[in-house]
Design an enzyme around this catalytic site. Structure first.
Site, PDB file in Angstrom:
ATOM      1  N   ASN A  11       0.868  -1.174   0.000  1.00 10.99           N
ATOM      2  CA  ASN A  11       0.000   0.000   0.000  1.00 10.99           C
ATOM      3  C   ASN A  11       0.914   1.236   0.000  1.00 10.99           C
ATOM      4  OD1 ASN A  11      -1.747   2.090   0.607  1.00 10.99           O
ATOM      5  ND2 ASN A  11      -2.219   1.354   2.679  1.00 10.99           N
ATOM      6  N   LYS A  13       0.115   4.306  -0.095  1.00 14.84           N
ATOM      7  CA  LYS A  13      -0.471   5.472   0.599  1.00 14.84           C
ATOM      8  C   LYS A  13      -0.287   6.743  -0.238  1.00 14.84           C
ATOM      9  CE  LYS A  13       0.072   3.090   4.945  1.00 14.84           C
ATOM     10  NZ  LYS A  13       0.161   3.154   6.393  1.00 14.84           N
ATOM     11  N   HIS A  97      -9.387   0.936   5.131  1.00 13.91           N
ATOM     12  CA  HIS A  97      -8.082   1.082   5.787  1.00 13.91           C
ATOM     13  C   HIS A  97      -8.245   1.942   7.046  1.00 13.91           C
ATOM     14  CE1 HIS A  97      -3.975   2.329   6.605  1.00 13.91           C
ATOM     15  NE2 HIS A  97      -3.610   1.231   5.967  1.00 13.91           N
ATOM     16  N   GLU A  99      -6.614   4.279   8.211  1.00 15.69           N
ATOM     17  CA  GLU A  99      -6.447   5.726   8.000  1.00 15.69           C
ATOM     18  C   GLU A  99      -7.733   6.338   7.443  1.00 15.69           C
ATOM     19  OE1 GLU A  99      -2.762   5.326   5.836  1.00 15.69           O
ATOM     20  OE2 GLU A  99      -1.822   4.704   7.712  1.00 15.69           O
ATOM     21  N   GLU A 169      -5.237  -5.447  10.545  1.00 15.68           N
ATOM     22  CA  GLU A 169      -4.187  -4.455  10.796  1.00 15.68           C
ATOM     23  C   GLU A 169      -4.443  -3.773  12.140  1.00 15.68           C
ATOM     24  OE1 GLU A 169      -2.209  -2.999   6.970  1.00 15.68           O
ATOM     25  OE2 GLU A 169      -4.089  -1.903   7.108  1.00 15.68           O
ATOM     26  N   GLY A 175       2.669   1.740  10.912  1.00 12.85           N
ATOM     27  CA  GLY A 175       3.624   2.840  10.782  1.00 12.85           C
ATOM     28  C   GLY A 175       4.342   3.174  12.078  1.00 12.85           C
ATOM     29  N   SER A 215       3.552  -2.619  10.261  1.00 17.37           N
ATOM     30  CA  SER A 215       5.009  -2.712  10.433  1.00 17.37           C
ATOM     31  C   SER A 215       5.588  -4.054   9.994  1.00 17.37           C
ATOM     32  CB  SER A 215       5.403  -2.384  11.873  1.00 17.37           C
ATOM     33  OG  SER A 215       5.052  -1.044  12.167  1.00 17.37           O
TER      34      SER A 215
HETATM   35  P1  PGA Z   1       3.003  -0.064   7.700  1.00 16.26           P
HETATM   36  O1  PGA Z   1       1.525   0.172   7.091  1.00 16.26           O
HETATM   37  O2  PGA Z   1       3.548  -1.313   7.046  1.00 16.26           O
HETATM   38  O3  PGA Z   1       3.778   1.163   7.320  1.00 16.26           O
HETATM   39  O4  PGA Z   1       2.843  -0.237   9.162  1.00 16.26           O
HETATM   40  C1  PGA Z   1       0.647  -0.888   6.887  1.00 16.26           C
HETATM   41  C2  PGA Z   1      -0.659  -0.371   6.325  1.00 16.26           C
HETATM   42  O5  PGA Z   1      -1.093   0.719   6.697  1.00 16.26           O
HETATM   43  O6  PGA Z   1      -1.302  -1.035   5.496  1.00 16.26           O
END
Ligand code: PGA
Length: 252
Positions: A11, A13, A97, A99, A169, A175, A215
């Site tokens: 992803n 982003k 997601h 976010e 997730e 992140g 992560s």
């Molecule tokens: P990350 O993000 O690997 O940077 O933790 C995962 C995601 O948001 O899908």
């Protein structure tokens, strides 16, 4: 039951414009040209979906949108329809997601509309679910996961699930550099599969892929993928680096 084919999804982003995005896509393609036992997906920003899909033509990499609307067209400013995703060369979409949920206030009901719309137009749909740190500390993890799953998948049939992938997730792991331990992830994945048995039936639950996200790095992918209910990964930060993502794709 056929074995579930692993899926490693990146992803991107709100990162990359056309030149660096296409280069990243080509570099990723090089790292996975030989693999037949797993699928690879990248989700670039909408603005370069078409260029990335173009450079990946002929590779087996699936190109996905990071979100998608339910309608084919309409007065829906700022949205992208499933038909637009397909016309740009995409065949999949990430929906729900954290976010989108946390920063943009997307509700389970809205997300369910997106899931149903994506499926109606034949997109492979990755539904993301996950608890916040506060919810985990309050002992609410399983309630939250069951609730997001039931609402996100509302009114879907078992047949629809052939085109659905679930991504677990934990919000506290996205992140942050904090990964769920392999035991925590496996426990959540097994729970999710159990809820899928309740909503649909055992065969559907056994065939549905459940990805872990939060992560994911070269250092933890092997042990995560060794868990019985972990069928792949949804990768953010590390998906922006072809070498790191290549190592994750080539997990052992
Ligand atoms: P990350 O993000 O690997 O940077 O933790 C995962 C995601 O948001 O899908």
């Amino acid at each position: 039951m056929g074995k579930r084919k692993a899926l490693i999804a990146g992803n991107w982003k709100m990162y990359t414009t056309v030149v660096d995005g296409c280069r990243l896509a080509l570099d990723v393609a090089k790292t996975c040209s030989e693999l037949t036992d797993r699928e690879v997906l990248v989700a670039p920003p909408f603005t370069i979906l078409s260029e990335v899909a173009h450079v990946l033509k002929g590779s087996k990499i699936i190109v996905a949108a990071q979100n998608v609307c339910w309608a084919e067209k309409g007065a829906l400013t700022g949205e992208i329809s499933p038909v637009m995703v397909q016309a740009a060369g995409g065949s999949a979409a990430i929906v729900g997601h954290s976010e989108r949920r946390q920063i943009f206030g997307e509700t389970d009901e809205l997300i369910n509309n997106r899931v149903r719309g994506a499926l109606a137009f034949g997109l492979l749909t990755i539904l993301c679910i996950g608890e916040t740190l506060g919810e985990r500390e309050d002992g609410q993890t399983f309630n939250v996961l069951a609730d997001q799953l039931r609402k996100g998948l509302a009114s879907l049939t078992g047949a629809d699930m052939a085109n659905v992938v679930i991504a677990y997730e934990p919000v506290w792991a996205i992140g942050t550099g904090k990964t769920a331990s392999k035991e925590q992830a496996q426990e959540a994945h097994a729970f999710i599969r159990g809820i899928l048995v309740q909503i649909f039936e055992k065969t559907v639950a056994e065939q549905t892929r459940i990805l872990y996200g939060g992560s994911v790095k070269p250092a933890n992918i092997d042990e995560l993928m060794a868990q019985i209910d972990i069928d792949g990964a949804l990768v953010g930060g590390a998906a922006l680096d072809a070498e790191l993502f290549g190592r994750i794709i080539n997990y052992k």
